[in-house]
Scaffold this active site. Structure first.
Site, PDB file in Angstrom:
ATOM      1  N   LYS A 254      21.730  75.364  53.693  1.00 28.01           N
ATOM      2  CA  LYS A 254      22.425  74.490  54.663  1.00 28.01           C
ATOM      3  C   LYS A 254      21.359  74.739  55.712  1.00 28.01           C
ATOM      4  O   LYS A 254      20.438  75.796  55.920  1.00 28.01           O
ATOM      5  CB  LYS A 254      23.441  75.312  55.175  1.00 28.01           C
TER       6      LYS A 254
ATOM      7  N   CYS B 256      18.639  64.320  60.212  1.00 33.40           N
ATOM      8  CA  CYS B 256      20.025  64.474  60.257  1.00 33.40           C
ATOM      9  C   CYS B 256      20.424  63.026  61.377  1.00 33.40           C
ATOM     10  O   CYS B 256      20.051  62.949  62.261  1.00 33.40           O
ATOM     11  CB  CYS B 256      20.507  65.692  60.998  1.00 33.40           C
TER      12      CYS B 256
HETATM   13  C1  LIG Z   1      28.840  67.518  53.987  1.00 33.33           C
HETATM   14  C2  LIG Z   1      27.389  67.092  53.966  1.00 33.33           C
HETATM   15  C3  LIG Z   1      26.378  67.929  54.811  1.00 33.33           C
HETATM   16  C4  LIG Z   1      25.081  67.891  54.604  1.00 33.33           C
HETATM   17  N1  LIG Z   1      24.340  68.597  55.440  1.00 33.33           N
HETATM   18  C5  LIG Z   1      23.227  68.658  55.770  1.00 33.33           C
HETATM   19  C6  LIG Z   1      22.224  69.601  56.245  1.00 33.33           C
HETATM   20  O1  LIG Z   1      22.559  70.642  56.743  1.00 33.33           O
HETATM   21  N2  LIG Z   1      20.881  69.502  56.122  1.00 33.33           N
HETATM   22  C7  LIG Z   1      20.210  68.333  55.446  1.00 33.33           C
HETATM   23  O2  LIG Z   1      19.069  68.402  55.576  1.00 33.33           O
HETATM   24  N3  LIG Z   1      21.068  67.573  54.967  1.00 33.33           N
HETATM   25  C8  LIG Z   1      22.402  67.620  54.763  1.00 33.33           C
HETATM   26  N4  LIG Z   1      23.131  66.718  54.019  1.00 33.33           N
HETATM   27  C9  LIG Z   1      22.478  65.609  53.504  1.00 33.33           C
HETATM   28  C10 LIG Z   1      22.310  65.917  51.844  1.00 33.33           C
HETATM   29  O3  LIG Z   1      21.313  67.087  51.973  1.00 33.33           O
HETATM   30  C11 LIG Z   1      21.582  64.692  51.280  1.00 33.33           C
HETATM   31  O4  LIG Z   1      20.312  64.313  51.723  1.00 33.33           O
HETATM   32  C12 LIG Z   1      22.579  63.509  51.415  1.00 33.33           C
HETATM   33  O5  LIG Z   1      23.973  63.692  51.125  1.00 33.33           O
HETATM   34  C13 LIG Z   1      22.224  62.437  50.322  1.00 33.33           C
HETATM   35  O6  LIG Z   1      22.346  63.234  48.957  1.00 33.33           O
HETATM   36  P1  LIG Z   1      23.508  62.843  47.953  1.00 33.33           P
HETATM   37  O7  LIG Z   1      24.126  61.492  47.899  1.00 33.33           O
HETATM   38  O8  LIG Z   1      23.366  63.423  46.767  1.00 33.33           O
HETATM   39  O9  LIG Z   1      24.791  63.316  48.756  1.00 33.33           O
HETATM   40  C14 LIG Z   1      24.520  66.589  54.219  1.00 33.33           C
HETATM   41  C15 LIG Z   1      25.084  65.837  53.331  1.00 33.33           C
HETATM   42  C16 LIG Z   1      26.770  66.114  53.265  1.00 33.33           C
HETATM   43  C17 LIG Z   1      27.574  65.110  52.434  1.00 33.33           C
END
Ligand SMILES: Cc1cc2nc3c(=O)[nH]c(=O)nc-3n(C[C@H](O)[C@H](O)[C@H](O)COP(=O)(O)O)c2cc1C
Length: 300
Positions: free
Chosen positions: A43, A126
């Site tokens: 995280k 973010c």
């Molecule tokens: C619930 C949630 C929390 C996330 N928290 C972070 C985070 O703390 N730091 C970060 O760089 N990306 C965060 N992301 C983004 C993911 O790492 C990723 O870049 C994004 O969800 C796209 O990938 P996916 O479609 O496989 O989920 C978060 C995504 C979700 C859904």
């Protein structure tokens, strides 16, 4: 067949846990490692503890989810205890950090390196945290100086993570490269909103959130393709990857590895194993013996 190597890291397969999904506690990271991932990203951790935004922070939408967690995390001091417990993990651990300027990033980077992580991911993307993430990551000069300052302070590989919510991803990618990064991660979730038809108000408490899951895959693939075409550093792809074929698509666009986040909600914690099996089947069908055999083929 699935091993990959980039920036000095050796992964048993190209699937990596994306930051923010099950990456806050040692226990969940260990479970992910055991369920077949090639590496894990923690995280995103900041200087101080943050409780994040009030609920609702997550809502399901068409082809994915919207989240506006507000970067909840225990703070870098406390997080050291979690990392301590990760000794039994035998795959690379990538520590994700967020800050508001180069001093904060450098401080966090040194602490994370001290905890023994194998590499760093800099969250410059973010879409919903005020003063952090995208607000820093859409300025090429800030991106370059943060990357440079972190590189000056640590000796492990550094991977800035960028957003598709910028005018030109290649401009930001070049800033990352000029800052001396060892690789780049694209993309974070995309700034978005859902409105409740009964209350006539945005559903998320923070109003805006980040869209992730299947719906953003074509955007992620496009960004990885553009970055792979223009940069010399390795590109790690993320956004909407749920199956082996999704991973193959990112690798064809030039990705050295892929991160998986939202798909855990849809396919369970075994998603890493499933994606690897499907990717291997796809490779066999197409006559490839290694990831390098087909990586970047779409860039011809
Ligand atoms: C619930 C949630 C929390 C996330 N928290 C972070 C985070 O703390 N730091 C970060 O760089 N990306 C965060 N992301 C983004 C993911 O790492 C990723 O870049 C994004 O969800 C796209 O990938 P996916 O479609 O496989 O989920 C978060 C995504 C979700 C859904």
């Amino acid at each position: 067949m699935l091993e990959v190597e980039f920036a000095g890291l050796k992964l048993r397969n190209p699937t990596i846990l994306a930051s923010g999904i099950m990456g806050e506690s040692a226990g969940s990271l260990i479970r992910i490692a055991k369920s077949g991932a090639g590496a894990v990203v923690t995280k995103s951790i900041g200087l101080e503890a943050r409780s994040g935004y009030p609920n609702p922070t997550v809502v399901e939408v068409e082809c994915g989810i919207l989240n506006s967690m507000g970067l909840p995390n225990p703070g870098i001091e406390e997080f050291g205890r979690e990392i301590e417990e990760l000794k039994e993990i035998d795959i690379p651990i990538i520590g994700s950090i967020f800050g508001k300027d180069e001093e904060e990033f450098a401080l966090l980077a040194k602490r994370m390196e001290g905890y023994g992580v194998d590499a760093l991911e800099l969250n410059l993307s973010c879409p919903h945290a005020k003063g952090y993430g995208l607000e820093v990551g859409s300025d090429p000069d800030a991106v370059k100086s943060i990357t440079k300052e972190v590189k000056r302070n640590v000796s492990i590989p550094v991977f800035p993570k960028i957003s598709a919510n910028v005018g030109d991803v290649v401009e930001i990618g070049k800033a990352v490269e000029e800052g001396g990064a060892d690789g780049i991660v694209a993309i974070n979730s995309i700034r978005a909103m859902k409105i409740d038809l009964s209350t006539k108000m945005p559903i998320l408490h923070n109003r805006f959130g980040g869209y992730s899951g299947k719906g953003i895959k074509p955007i992620g693939v496009r960004c990885v393709y553009e970055l792979s075409s223009e940069l010399d550093i390795p590109v790690i792809g993320v956004g909407g990857i749920e199956t082996g074929e999704d991973a193959a698509e990112y690798i064809l666009a030039g990705a050295v590895a892929v991160e998986i986040g939202s798909a855990i909600f849809y396919r369970g914690i075994d998603v890493f194993k499933k994606v690897c099996q499907e990717l291997e089947e796809w490779m066999k069908k197409n006559g490839y013996n290694s990831i390098d055999d087909f990586r970047g083929l779409a860039l011809r």
